[in-house]
Design a protein around this motif. Sequence first.
Motif, mmCIF file in Angstrom:
data_model
loop_
_atom_site.group_PDB
_atom_site.id
_atom_site.type_symbol
_atom_site.label_atom_id
_atom_site.label_comp_id
_atom_site.label_asym_id
_atom_site.label_seq_id
_atom_site.Cartn_x
_atom_site.Cartn_y
_atom_site.Cartn_z
ATOM 1 N N VAL A 1 -4.211 -7.115 12.945
ATOM 2 C CA VAL A 1 -4.880 -6.347 12.013
ATOM 3 C C VAL A 1 -6.039 -6.650 11.559
ATOM 4 C CG1 VAL A 1 -2.382 -5.830 11.123
ATOM 5 C CG2 VAL A 1 -3.694 -7.931 10.457
ATOM 6 N N ASP A 2 -6.792 -5.917 10.846
ATOM 7 C CA ASP A 2 -8.154 -6.154 10.305
ATOM 8 C C ASP A 2 -7.919 -7.081 9.064
ATOM 9 O OD1 ASP A 2 -9.618 -4.753 12.499
ATOM 10 O OD2 ASP A 2 -9.252 -2.875 11.158
ATOM 11 N N GLY A 3 -8.713 -7.958 8.958
ATOM 12 C CA GLY A 3 -8.659 -8.895 7.676
ATOM 13 C C GLY A 3 -7.664 -10.198 7.811
ATOM 14 N N MET A 4 -7.449 -11.009 6.993
ATOM 15 C CA MET A 4 -6.933 -12.193 6.927
ATOM 16 C C MET A 4 -5.566 -12.121 6.261
ATOM 17 S SD MET A 4 -10.571 -14.213 6.593
ATOM 18 C CE MET A 4 -9.505 -15.815 6.415
ATOM 19 N N PRO A 5 -4.728 -11.828 6.833
ATOM 20 C CA PRO A 5 -3.239 -11.714 6.175
ATOM 21 C C PRO A 5 -2.694 -13.152 5.760
ATOM 22 C CG PRO A 5 -2.864 -10.360 8.017
ATOM 23 C CD PRO A 5 -4.401 -11.204 8.045
ATOM 24 N N LEU A 6 -2.101 -13.352 4.523
ATOM 25 C CA LEU A 6 -1.916 -14.434 3.865
ATOM 26 C C LEU A 6 -0.655 -15.108 4.621
ATOM 27 C CD1 LEU A 6 -1.542 -13.467 0.056
ATOM 28 C CD2 LEU A 6 -3.449 -14.376 1.417
ATOM 29 N N GLY A 7 -0.017 -14.260 5.697
ATOM 30 C CA GLY A 7 1.094 -14.803 6.346
ATOM 31 C C GLY A 7 2.275 -14.375 5.506
ATOM 32 N N ARG A 8 3.360 -15.497 5.619
ATOM 33 C CA ARG A 8 4.618 -15.078 4.866
ATOM 34 C C ARG A 8 4.705 -15.730 3.461
ATOM 35 N NH1 ARG A 8 8.830 -12.483 6.526
ATOM 36 N NH2 ARG A 8 9.185 -11.687 8.772
#
Length: 536
Positions: free
Chosen positions: A350-357
């Motif tokens: 995905v684009d961006g920097m997800p926080l994870g879970r």
Amino acid sequence: MVQSLDRSQGRAGSISSGSANTHGTFTGNRALQIEEPLIFEMGQAGRCGVDLPEPPPKSSGVKDRLNGLRRKGAIGLPGLSEPQVVQHYTRLSQKNYAIDMGVYPLGSCTMKHNPRINEKVARLPGIGDLHPLQPVSTVQGALELIDSLAHWLKTLTGMPAVAMSPAAGAHGEMCGMMAIAAALEAKGERAQRRTVLAPESAHGTNPATAAALGFVVKPIPANDRGRVDLAALKAALGPDVAAIMLTNPNTCGLFESEIVEISKAVHEAGAYFYCDGANFNAIVGRVRPGDLGVDCMHINLHKTFSTPHGGGGPGAGPVVLSAALAPYAPYPWIVKNGDKWQIAEDGAKVDGMPLGRLKAFHGQMGMFTRALAYIMSHGADGLRQVAEDAVLNANYVMAALKDVMSPAFEGPCMHEALFDDSFLKDTGVSTLDFAKAMIDEGYHPMTMYFPLVVHGAMLIEPTESVAKEDLDQFIGALRSLTAKARTGTAADDFKAAPLYAPRRRLDETLAARKPVLRWKPSNNPPGTDPLKQAAE
């Protein structure tokens, strides 16, 4: 559980003593109000509600099944028959006040009715028996349900993205502020922007969440209208500010009329706007927070969309996100490829920097189901009416009481009516005394001493669920108590309240300094109270 109780107001001596009590009954019962001892006091050694077979003897050469951990003494649990256990917990349950019993006026908490259709839907086969480890191919309907709820939440808030997994409001706050921190990190500003602005009327979890993430919290005062002081806010903005955490409508029950200007000022300073969605019930269907410039907002499904509040089940606090913060939403995401629903897990491209879970699995399915049932049974027009009726009921309470109680601020309110304690001046009656007297009238007290910006605050939120005749009786009770307090001769009566509750008022100082956290057997003579003796 902390206990320091005046049990002398509801306990006879032991049956063997035959002593009377203050109520004049041998049992200590007051009609159908049954006096209930602790379950440990009821227990008898060797009594049990079931017969369990003896375990088979171990085969020769087999080690001890308990690996040397076999207990050497009594386990210390009470012994009761099955009827005794059922009766005990049934009687305890009848001492609880609940939304299904009557008006529950807790301000800020939004104690609204939980429609039974929600419960029916949540228990349907294929929904109530789901398991989060099922193959995705077997839960296509469940994923579509989650996506449908997400669509409604995005539509009602005017926001392009939503994180469904947070477990409650405070967890949602954490999610939203973590997304803001991630966005600042991506821009290289995390180290610089360390300050979070929090109005003095904010929920206590707001500054706590910010502090937990390493931010420095700076309070913003309220003006004499009970809203954020715009001049003070603008003066506090600078290159060190990461975000503002603001509740709208605020905890004083008032709409922040300058919220668009607040949003503009915050964004011009390079900061983000976090909105606490605790009071969304007052504006749902009427105002979209996204249109006001909000970057993220958690939604308490129990407060706005009628899922059980507190002990009714696991919570859910979805977080809606603006386009600027959407790339930082935590996993998992529900996505559709062709005609198949899938779950985007850790490592998805995905684009961006997800926080994870932030939470195991996909969120609280039972609460999602109840919330969607509530939304779909009301429809868009019904949800709008929910907000309108909630505001109408609160203003009805305000209008009916403002001549005898003292409103904290001038003008109409939103979803809750806020009074201060100035109407009790020189009566000898405190906010706490007034609230305890409400218990004798059959009402759970309103929220007391909150928000802190109002002295002796009494915060009443009737919600849209309460019928007019029930509100009228509630109003009549408060007017009666107010008249009694203003006689100037009833302070002792108020301080003795509640008189008719199963237990009298706690000695709060003793309970705080010498809490009794564990029952201990003793060789007390009949008629004495082990809890009270332990506290002494």
